[in-house]
Design a protein around this motif. Structure first.
Motif, PDB file in Angstrom:
ATOM      1  N   UNK A 100     -15.056 -28.655 -27.408  1.00  0.00           N
ATOM      2  CA  UNK A 100     -14.052 -29.442 -26.692  1.00  0.00           C
ATOM      3  C   UNK A 100     -14.525 -29.666 -25.260  1.00  0.00           C
ATOM      4  N   UNK A 101     -14.367 -30.897 -24.786  1.00  0.00           N
ATOM      5  CA  UNK A 101     -14.811 -31.257 -23.445  1.00  0.00           C
ATOM      6  C   UNK A 101     -13.700 -32.057 -22.772  1.00  0.00           C
ATOM      7  N   UNK A 102     -13.419 -31.709 -21.514  1.00  0.00           N
ATOM      8  CA  UNK A 102     -12.377 -32.394 -20.767  1.00  0.00           C
ATOM      9  C   UNK A 102     -12.834 -32.608 -19.325  1.00  0.00           C
ATOM     10  N   UNK A 103     -12.305 -33.647 -18.694  1.00  0.00           N
ATOM     11  CA  UNK A 103     -12.572 -33.889 -17.279  1.00  0.00           C
ATOM     12  C   UNK A 103     -11.767 -32.916 -16.439  1.00  0.00           C
ATOM     13  N   UNK A 104     -12.451 -32.293 -15.468  1.00  0.00           N
ATOM     14  CA  UNK A 104     -11.815 -31.324 -14.567  1.00  0.00           C
ATOM     15  C   UNK A 104     -12.184 -31.703 -13.133  1.00  0.00           C
ATOM     16  N   UNK A 105     -11.208 -31.632 -12.245  1.00  0.00           N
ATOM     17  CA  UNK A 105     -11.453 -31.903 -10.826  1.00  0.00           C
ATOM     18  C   UNK A 105     -11.638 -30.585 -10.087  1.00  0.00           C
ATOM     19  N   UNK A 106     -12.739 -30.511  -9.338  1.00  0.00           N
ATOM     20  CA  UNK A 106     -13.043 -29.310  -8.547  1.00  0.00           C
ATOM     21  C   UNK A 106     -13.655 -29.736  -7.213  1.00  0.00           C
ATOM     22  N   UNK A 107     -13.654 -28.817  -6.227  1.00  0.00           N
ATOM     23  CA  UNK A 107     -14.372 -29.110  -4.981  1.00  0.00           C
ATOM     24  C   UNK A 107     -15.854 -29.416  -5.288  1.00  0.00           C
ATOM     25  N   UNK A 108     -16.402 -30.421  -4.605  1.00  0.00           N
ATOM     26  CA  UNK A 108     -17.769 -30.844  -4.913  1.00  0.00           C
ATOM     27  C   UNK A 108     -18.836 -29.983  -4.248  1.00  0.00           C
ATOM     28  N   UNK A 109     -18.463 -29.219  -3.218  1.00  0.00           N
ATOM     29  CA  UNK A 109     -19.417 -28.311  -2.570  1.00  0.00           C
ATOM     30  C   UNK A 109     -18.729 -26.979  -2.290  1.00  0.00           C
ATOM     31  N   UNK A 110     -19.514 -25.910  -2.441  1.00  0.00           N
ATOM     32  CA  UNK A 110     -19.001 -24.566  -2.167  1.00  0.00           C
ATOM     33  C   UNK A 110     -20.095 -23.725  -1.508  1.00  0.00           C
ATOM     34  N   UNK A 111     -19.673 -22.651  -0.895  1.00  0.00           N
ATOM     35  CA  UNK A 111     -20.609 -21.624  -0.446  1.00  0.00           C
ATOM     36  C   UNK A 111     -20.220 -20.352  -1.187  1.00  0.00           C
ATOM     37  N   UNK A 112     -21.195 -19.759  -1.862  1.00  0.00           N
ATOM     38  CA  UNK A 112     -20.940 -18.553  -2.659  1.00  0.00           C
ATOM     39  C   UNK A 112     -21.834 -17.425  -2.164  1.00  0.00           C
ATOM     40  N   UNK A 113     -21.265 -16.228  -2.123  1.00  0.00           N
ATOM     41  CA  UNK A 113     -22.042 -15.032  -1.773  1.00  0.00           C
ATOM     42  C   UNK A 113     -22.065 -14.120  -2.996  1.00  0.00           C
ATOM     43  N   UNK A 114     -23.240 -13.566  -3.298  1.00  0.00           N
ATOM     44  CA  UNK A 114     -23.380 -12.690  -4.450  1.00  0.00           C
ATOM     45  C   UNK A 114     -24.530 -11.716  -4.221  1.00  0.00           C
ATOM     46  N   UNK A 115     -24.635 -10.756  -5.097  1.00  0.00           N
ATOM     47  CA  UNK A 115     -25.749  -9.815  -5.090  1.00  0.00           C
ATOM     48  C   UNK A 115     -26.682 -10.208  -6.223  1.00  0.00           C
ATOM     49  N   UNK A 116     -28.007 -10.166  -5.965  1.00  0.00           N
ATOM     50  CA  UNK A 116     -28.955 -10.498  -7.022  1.00  0.00           C
ATOM     51  C   UNK A 116     -29.413  -9.214  -7.732  1.00  0.00           C
ATOM     52  N   UNK A 117     -30.320  -9.345  -8.688  1.00  0.00           N
ATOM     53  CA  UNK A 117     -30.770  -8.188  -9.476  1.00  0.00           C
ATOM     54  C   UNK A 117     -31.556  -7.174  -8.661  1.00  0.00           C
ATOM     55  N   UNK A 118     -32.021  -7.566  -7.469  1.00  0.00           N
ATOM     56  CA  UNK A 118     -32.731  -6.635  -6.587  1.00  0.00           C
ATOM     57  C   UNK A 118     -31.788  -5.948  -5.606  1.00  0.00           C
ATOM     58  N   UNK A 119     -30.481  -6.247  -5.728  1.00  0.00           N
ATOM     59  CA  UNK A 119     -29.509  -5.630  -4.833  1.00  0.00           C
ATOM     60  C   UNK A 119     -29.378  -6.344  -3.497  1.00  0.00           C
ATOM     61  N   UNK A 120     -30.000  -7.513  -3.376  1.00  0.00           N
ATOM     62  CA  UNK A 120     -29.945  -8.284  -2.132  1.00  0.00           C
ATOM     63  C   UNK A 120     -28.692  -9.161  -2.110  1.00  0.00           C
ATOM     64  N   UNK A 121     -28.092  -9.299  -0.937  1.00  0.00           N
ATOM     65  CA  UNK A 121     -26.948 -10.203  -0.773  1.00  0.00           C
ATOM     66  C   UNK A 121     -27.479 -11.597  -0.476  1.00  0.00           C
ATOM     67  N   UNK A 122     -27.008 -12.561  -1.232  1.00  0.00           N
ATOM     68  CA  UNK A 122     -27.450 -13.950  -1.105  1.00  0.00           C
ATOM     69  C   UNK A 122     -26.243 -14.818  -0.788  1.00  0.00           C
ATOM     70  N   UNK A 123     -26.422 -15.775   0.126  1.00  0.00           N
ATOM     71  CA  UNK A 123     -25.422 -16.807   0.358  1.00  0.00           C
ATOM     72  C   UNK A 123     -26.044 -18.124  -0.054  1.00  0.00           C
ATOM     73  N   UNK A 124     -25.348 -18.845  -0.894  1.00  0.00           N
ATOM     74  CA  UNK A 124     -25.879 -20.082  -1.460  1.00  0.00           C
ATOM     75  C   UNK A 124     -24.897 -21.207  -1.238  1.00  0.00           C
ATOM     76  N   UNK A 125     -25.406 -22.321  -0.700  1.00  0.00           N
ATOM     77  CA  UNK A 125     -24.582 -23.522  -0.601  1.00  0.00           C
ATOM     78  C   UNK A 125     -24.887 -24.352  -1.840  1.00  0.00           C
ATOM     79  N   UNK A 126     -23.863 -24.597  -2.618  1.00  0.00           N
ATOM     80  CA  UNK A 126     -24.043 -25.313  -3.881  1.00  0.00           C
ATOM     81  C   UNK A 126     -23.256 -26.608  -3.845  1.00  0.00           C
TER      82      UNK A 126
END
Length: 171
Positions: A100-126
């Motif tokens: 099933x596929x539907x159209x969804x409205x979301x913000x077109x840009x975000x900034x996300x912070x996460x931890x990677x597999x090496x334990x490093x904190x990353x901030x990513x603008x997507x």
């Protein structure tokens, strides 16, 4: 390689909130590998740990196209720091709500912070497709499904369809 079963609506675990991860250890790395294997096998472009019944805040994604080299991403304890005011409407699907596929409205840009597999904190603008995918997968960590953004009528129809299918599978 461990391909795990993907939970499908109406499984209640899809509506639960996942727990934060205290430390990136070998168990988390093994989980991430299993999740990537499962996602590629499905096939899909994103998978959250709750979708395989693991209530941890881990998401995997790979937005590489078929003719491109794989580009797997693992986001541990991700959180969105900023949403753009601009929105985009994109057709979404979900491995836990197959076919099933539907159209969804979301913000077109975000900034996300996460931890990677090496334990490093990353901030990513997507932005664009990556921003949509991150938002979709992070919703899973909070028990939110993309159908929750649809009108009540459409959402109820989807839920009813999967409830019936689950009853037929049991009965």
């Amino acid at each position: 390689m461990a391909i795990r079963p993907i939970l499908v609506l109406p499984d209640a675990r899809l509506r639960a909130v996942a727990d934060p991860i205290d430390a990136v250890d070998d168990d988390i790395r093994a989980l991430a590998k299993d999740m990537l294997d499962t996602m590629y096998d499905a096939p899909g472009i994103g998978l959250a740990a709750p979708q395989i019944g693991v209530m941890k805040r881990v998401v995997v994604m790979d937005l590489a196209k078929e003719d491109e080299k794989p580009a797997p991403m693992v986001l541990i304890n991700p959180e969105i720091l900023k949403f753009s005011d601009e929105t985009t409407i994109t057709e979404e699907g979900c491995l836990s709500i197959p076919e099933l596929y539907y159209d969804v409205e979301r913000p077109s840009e975000i900034t996300v912070r996460y931890t990677d597999l090496d334990g490093q904190t990353i901030e990513l603008e997507a932005k664009d497709r990556l921003a949509v995918c991150v938002q979709h997968e992070l919703d899973h960590l909070d028990g939110v499904l993309y159908i929750d953004y649809l009108s009540r009528l459409k959402r109820d129809r989807v839920v009813k369809k999967f409830d019936k299918a689950a009853k037929r599978a049991v009965g």
